[in-house]
Design a protein around this motif. Structure first.
Motif, mmCIF file in Angstrom:
data_model
loop_
_atom_site.group_PDB
_atom_site.id
_atom_site.type_symbol
_atom_site.label_atom_id
_atom_site.label_comp_id
_atom_site.label_asym_id
_atom_site.label_seq_id
_atom_site.Cartn_x
_atom_site.Cartn_y
_atom_site.Cartn_z
ATOM 1 N N ASP A 11 -2.973 -0.621 5.054
ATOM 2 C CA ASP A 11 -3.292 -0.733 3.402
ATOM 3 C C ASP A 11 -3.548 -1.525 2.826
ATOM 4 N N PHE A 12 -4.512 -2.292 3.067
ATOM 5 C CA PHE A 12 -4.747 -4.101 2.608
ATOM 6 C C PHE A 12 -6.254 -3.841 2.245
ATOM 7 N N ARG A 13 -6.624 -3.559 0.517
ATOM 8 C CA ARG A 13 -7.754 -3.011 0.002
ATOM 9 C C ARG A 13 -8.172 -1.377 0.671
ATOM 10 N N GLU A 59 -0.156 -7.326 -6.782
ATOM 11 C CA GLU A 59 0.092 -6.254 -6.919
ATOM 12 C C GLU A 59 -1.601 -5.001 -7.121
ATOM 13 N N ASP A 60 -2.636 -5.921 -6.729
ATOM 14 C CA ASP A 60 -3.734 -5.394 -6.744
ATOM 15 C C ASP A 60 -4.367 -4.922 -6.058
ATOM 16 N N LEU A 61 -3.814 -5.453 -4.510
ATOM 17 C CA LEU A 61 -4.275 -5.602 -3.291
ATOM 18 C C LEU A 61 -3.702 -4.325 -2.550
ATOM 19 N N ALA A 62 -3.297 -3.535 -2.845
ATOM 20 C CA ALA A 62 -2.521 -2.311 -1.179
ATOM 21 C C ALA A 62 -3.847 -1.607 -2.139
ATOM 22 N N ARG A 63 -4.007 -0.630 -0.707
ATOM 23 C CA ARG A 63 -4.875 0.181 -0.985
ATOM 24 C C ARG A 63 -4.696 1.131 -1.693
ATOM 25 N N ARG A 64 -5.837 1.971 -2.740
ATOM 26 C CA ARG A 64 -5.984 3.025 -3.504
ATOM 27 C C ARG A 64 -6.512 3.982 -3.380
ATOM 28 N N SER A 65 -6.010 5.162 -3.473
ATOM 29 C CA SER A 65 -6.604 6.921 -3.285
ATOM 30 C C SER A 65 -6.860 7.286 -4.393
ATOM 31 N N GLY A 66 -7.774 7.232 -4.674
ATOM 32 C CA GLY A 66 -7.592 8.263 -6.561
ATOM 33 C C GLY A 66 -6.864 6.693 -7.611
ATOM 34 N N ASP A 67 -5.764 7.692 -8.489
ATOM 35 C CA ASP A 67 -5.226 6.953 -8.990
ATOM 36 C C ASP A 67 -3.958 6.283 -8.403
ATOM 37 N N THR A 68 -3.329 7.010 -7.476
ATOM 38 C CA THR A 68 -2.072 6.415 -6.440
ATOM 39 C C THR A 68 -2.972 4.729 -5.494
ATOM 40 N N ALA A 71 2.216 2.147 -0.649
ATOM 41 C CA ALA A 71 3.665 1.193 -1.105
ATOM 42 C C ALA A 71 3.394 -0.232 -0.927
ATOM 43 N N ALA A 72 3.090 -0.523 0.195
ATOM 44 C CA ALA A 72 3.211 -1.848 0.470
ATOM 45 C C ALA A 72 1.772 -2.362 1.401
ATOM 46 N N TRP A 73 1.260 -3.866 1.515
ATOM 47 C CA TRP A 73 0.676 -3.943 2.342
ATOM 48 C C TRP A 73 0.626 -4.650 3.017
ATOM 49 N N GLY A 74 0.024 -5.087 4.112
ATOM 50 C CA GLY A 74 0.387 -5.883 5.197
ATOM 51 C C GLY A 74 -0.598 -6.350 6.147
ATOM 52 N N ILE A 75 -0.344 -7.600 6.334
ATOM 53 C CA ILE A 75 -1.645 -8.175 7.157
ATOM 54 C C ILE A 75 -0.544 -8.505 8.560
ATOM 55 N N ASN A 76 -0.624 -8.881 9.910
ATOM 56 C CA ASN A 76 -0.274 -9.188 10.679
ATOM 57 C C ASN A 76 -1.039 -9.839 11.512
ATOM 58 N N ALA A 77 -0.684 -11.595 12.349
ATOM 59 C CA ALA A 77 -1.817 -11.676 13.433
ATOM 60 C C ALA A 77 -1.517 -12.517 14.656
ATOM 61 N N GLU A 78 -1.982 -12.436 15.287
ATOM 62 C CA GLU A 78 -1.504 -13.678 16.340
ATOM 63 C C GLU A 78 -1.850 -15.346 16.575
ATOM 64 N N VAL A 79 -1.859 -16.321 16.133
ATOM 65 C CA VAL A 79 -2.143 -17.742 16.318
ATOM 66 C C VAL A 79 -1.249 -18.392 16.732
ATOM 67 N N ASP A 80 -2.088 -19.117 17.677
ATOM 68 C CA ASP A 80 -1.209 -19.622 18.651
ATOM 69 C C ASP A 80 -0.352 -19.610 19.300
ATOM 70 N N VAL A 86 2.637 -11.482 7.137
ATOM 71 C CA VAL A 86 2.383 -11.587 4.905
ATOM 72 C C VAL A 86 2.216 -10.285 4.461
ATOM 73 N N GLY A 87 2.952 -9.983 3.878
ATOM 74 C CA GLY A 87 3.148 -8.439 2.834
ATOM 75 C C GLY A 87 3.811 -8.336 1.816
ATOM 76 N N GLN A 88 3.234 -7.364 1.068
ATOM 77 C CA GLN A 88 3.909 -7.174 0.159
ATOM 78 C C GLN A 88 5.250 -6.630 -0.171
ATOM 79 N N VAL A 89 6.206 -6.866 -1.455
ATOM 80 C CA VAL A 89 8.061 -6.974 -0.594
ATOM 81 C C VAL A 89 7.268 -5.259 -1.834
#
Length: 374
Positions: A11-13, A59-68, A71-80, A86-89
């Motif tokens: 649910d990111f952008r 608060e502007d990063l969460a994916r939008r569908s119409g005017d909705t 609930a929150a966005w999240g990013i997960n990665a494997e690094v070394d 990283v995500g929104q509370v």
């Protein structure tokens, strides 16, 4: 070499969900404008401290569908072998949380694990825009050398804001000012020291390459760091001397600052000045194409200057502004860096010079598919 081995978005952008595996080779994202290429780069940029390459509100990063909005966005990665989340509370949409292997982590810890640099079309106006843009550019470079630089900058700005409040409210209590100014001096000295070290290493790399008579398709830049505290570090003064100087300056300037209602001097006023060496011309007076070439050259020089912790580069729509020869030279430079690169463009043909040495992903309407073969 540190690299992002996998990336998962929720649910990111424009991405409801995305899950891709990365080999460590350069990553090319191509597709039409509006497909979501820059959104993906922005997600990667949140794997470092700060507000990402667009400096967006959480608060502007969460994916939008119409005017909705989700609930929150999240990013997960494997690094070394480290899991980065990283995500929104959800309960506090203006806040984000960082976790390393499931444990809460600070921005400094994140910077110690992974360093990112980026170039975006918005930075094309770097040399003609306000000094604040160049400070942000310089501070992003400085995080490579001093992972705590971001925290020092935040603390300096917080304390400066508190001092400005006293100034604007007409408060004259000496004890309050002295306490704030002592903290500003310490944090300001840390900020200035990191900037001075970064620019010194950058100049050394540029001069070493020029002395080696490398055939460089990007113009040589002459750099000058303007700022009282930074210049004192460059002249060889100790941390304690610079810290004392800042503190004494703030105290001496207090009457003038009280009349102005704000802090008039300090590391928040520093600037990075750049000249085109061959033309001996300020960067802001160069053509748009020359400014872009200077900017790319500076980024490459900074990446070359890292012998132990090479930063991951995010290059948004850089190739489209170059002719075919310079584009090919850029790609060879990037491969020689030996670090992970993410690049975007509207057409796969812009990246032909990679010749099978990059992972190619087509991006369309929030979906990403890897392309293999010719």
């Amino acid at each position: 070499m540190s690299h992002i081995a996998s990336l998962r978005l929720t649910d990111f952008r424009s991405y409801a969900s995305l899950d891709i595996a990365l080999s460590g080779a350069p990553v090319v994202l191509y597709g039409p404008n509006g497909a979501g290429k820059t959104n993906l780069l922005e997600a990667v940029s949140f794997l470092s401290p700060g507000r990402g390459l667009r400096r967006a509100k959480m608060e502007d990063l969460a994916r939008r569908s119409g005017d909705t909005a989700a609930a929150a966005w999240g990013i997960n990665a494997e690094v070394d072998d480290t899991r980065v989340s990283v995500g929104q509370v959800p309960e506090y949409p203006k806040r984000r949380i960082v976790r390393l292997d499931g444990k809460n982590a600070s921005g400094t810890q994140l910077a110690q694990l992974l360093t990112l640099m980026w170039l975006t079309p918005a930075q094309d106006r770097l040399f003609t825009g306000p000094a604040s843009d160049r400070r942000k550019f310089m501070d992003r470079f400085s995080l490579v050398h001093a992972p705590s630089h971001g925290m020092a900058s935040l603390r300096y700005e917080k304390t400066r804001s508190e001092r400005n409040r006293l100034l604007s409210d007409g408060i004259t209590d000496r004890g309050w000012y002295e306490a704030l100014e002592a903290d500003m001096a310490t944090q300001g000295a840390h900020v200035a020291q990191a900037r001075a070290m970064t620019v010194t290493r950058l100049v050394d790399e540029i001069e070493a390459r020029a002395a080696a008579k490398e055939d460089d398709v990007f113009p040589k830049a002459i750099l000058a760091l303007e700022g009282e505290a930074e210049e004192q570090f460059q002249s060889g003064l100790s941390f304690e001397d610079v810290e004392n100087y800042i503190c004494e300056t703030l105290a001496a300037d207090r009457p003038l600052d009280q009349r102005a209602g704000r802090t008039l001097r300090g590391v928040h006023k520093s600037d990075l000045r750049v000249r085109h060496a061959e033309k001996n011309m300020p960067a802001e007076d160069c053509s748009t194409g020359e400014q872009k070439a200077l900017l790319i050259g500076l980024t490459l020089a900074h990446a070359r200057a890292q012998s132990d912790k090479k930063p991951i580069l995010l290059l948004d729509e850089v190739a489209a502004h170059l002719d075919i020869d310079r584009r090919a030279a850029l790609i060879e430079e990037l491969i020689a860096l030996g670090t992970q690169i993410f690049m975007t463009g509207t057409d796969a043909s812009l990246f032909e010079a990679f010749n099978g040495r990059a992972q190619m992903f087509e991006v369309r309407e929030g979906s990403v598919s890897e392309k293999t073969g010719p």
